[in-house]
Design a protein around this motif. Structure first.
Motif, short mmCIF file in Angstrom:
data_model
loop_
_atom_site.label_atom_id
_atom_site.label_comp_id
_atom_site.label_asym_id
_atom_site.label_seq_id
_atom_site.Cartn_x
_atom_site.Cartn_y
_atom_site.Cartn_z
N GLY A 138 0.82 -1.21 0.00
CA GLY A 138 0.00 0.00 0.00
C GLY A 138 0.85 1.26 0.00
N SER B 217 -1.83 1.84 6.56
CA SER B 217 -1.24 1.55 5.25
C SER B 217 -1.53 2.69 4.28
CB SER B 217 -1.77 0.23 4.70
OG SER B 217 -3.16 0.34 4.46
N GLY B 218 -0.84 2.66 3.12
CA GLY B 218 -1.01 3.72 2.14
C GLY B 218 -0.44 5.04 2.62
N ASN C 94 -5.12 5.22 7.71
CA ASN C 94 -4.77 4.79 6.35
C ASN C 94 -4.79 5.96 5.38
OD1 ASN C 94 -4.70 2.03 7.20
ND2 ASN C 94 -6.92 1.93 7.00
N ASP C 95 -3.99 5.82 4.30
CA ASP C 95 -4.00 6.80 3.20
C ASP C 95 -3.67 8.21 3.69
OD1 ASP C 95 -4.72 4.88 1.22
OD2 ASP C 95 -6.76 4.95 1.97
#
Length: 332
Positions: free
Chosen positions: A140, A209-210, A229-230
């Protein structure tokens, strides 16, 4: 040239007892962001599949696709720059998996005279091969950098050269060791990452993640911080405490957040999903979801009572200047 280190794995491709994936699973669209109303939730076409089973199948396919693409990129780079053939061979081409390549590359970067490469390879391989969630996060992060950073020309370029990406992956290993109560070893890895990459992430911090650490120099993340995330974070960002208070004392960063360069976010406060914090801001209070905070002390664009709401995910757009007219009349 460092030796290529890999762990052989049994070949199960011709095992008649091995379960075969159902073709209908490929119809499943699992890229959902339910925390953003402008993204439509996805429903599997075949409800007989559990989310876990489909996720595993997709993860295996995506991992193989990503690793194969990295191998192709590496071969292409060697054709253009034959002088780098030994480096690319030891770093990418001689490995059978992303786990092996990452463990070796990190070990070479972080080793020193008293902490040899082989010792670190053993540590990293044990964690990376034993935790599929970490490898999902690694993939990711690679995709996030390639998609969001215009300076990234390939996955291999990120893997070999981007210290923000490498620092995050070393942290993932350190965090796993920390959670296993192997705290001395986790802190040792944190220290080496800080010395080598100028990124200081406490192994107790939880990171999704990301993640994009753009440039990454000077990033500091405290022990009880949580990053969703992201998330995209630029250089010289501090997610810190406000003093000597113990316990849960660091910021909680939601999904899809963009944090500009030189920002300080201090204390056990939450930055809501899809929020944006402008460069150089000092944030001491909660930032609601999908809003923009700027300044020192930070304030919400549009005001506290009716803040301007963002309609796109800022960590993806990497837009640092939208709605500038609402907060600044400074003209050059």
């Amino acid at each position: 040239m460092a030796a290529c280190i890999d762990t052989p794995r049994p070949d199960t491709s011709h095992n008649p007892n091995r379960s075969q994936p159902n073709d209908q699973a490929h119809k499943f669209m699992n890229f959902c962001r339910p925390s953003f109303s402008d993204h439509v939730s996805c429903i599997p076409f075949n409800r007989n599949f559990t989310n876990k089973a489909v996720d595993v199948l997709h993860r295996e396919e995506e991992t193989e696709d990503l690793w194969n693409q990295m191998l192709e990129e590496a071969r292409s780079d060697v054709e253009r720059e034959p002088i780098l053939s030994n480096y690319y061979h030891s770093s990418i081409l001689c490995h059978k998996s992303l786990e092996s390549a990452l463990a070796t590359h990190l070990s070479i970067k972080l080793s020193n005279s008293s902490l040899p490469i082989n010792t670190l390879v053993d540590i990293f391989m044990e964690v990376l091969e034993g935790d599929s969630e970490i490898m999902r996060a690694v993939e990711g992060d690679l995709r996030a950098v390639k998609q969001r950073d215009p300076a990234c020309i390939s996955y291999v370029h990120c893997f070999l050269n981007f210290k923000g990406f490498l620092a995050i992956q070393a942290h993932r290993v350190a965090h796993k060791l920390w959670s296993q109560q192997r705290k001395i070893l986790a802190l040792l890895i944190e220290n080496r990452v800080s010395e080598v990459f100028a990124v200081d992430i406490h192994p107790g911090a939880t990171i999704g993640s990301g993640i994009l650490l753009d440039h990454a120099t000077g990033v500091v993340i405290g022990e009880t911080a949580v990053v969703g995330n992201d998330v995209s974070i630029l250089h010289n960002v501090t997610l810190g405490g406000t003093g000597k208070v113990a316990g849960d004392r660091h910021p909680k960063i939601g999904n899809g957040v963009l944090i500009g360069a030189g920002t300080c976010i201090l204390g056990n406060i939450r930055i809501g999903d899809g929020a944006k914090v402008g460069a150089g801001s000092v944030v001491l209070k909660e930032v609601p979801a999908r809003t923009t905070a700027v300044g020192n002390p930070a304030r919400l664009l549009g005001g506290k009572e009716n803040p301007i709401k963002l309609d796109r995910i800022p960590s993806h757009t990497m837009d640092h200047t939208s709605h500038i007219a609402e907060w600044s009349d400074y003209v050059i």
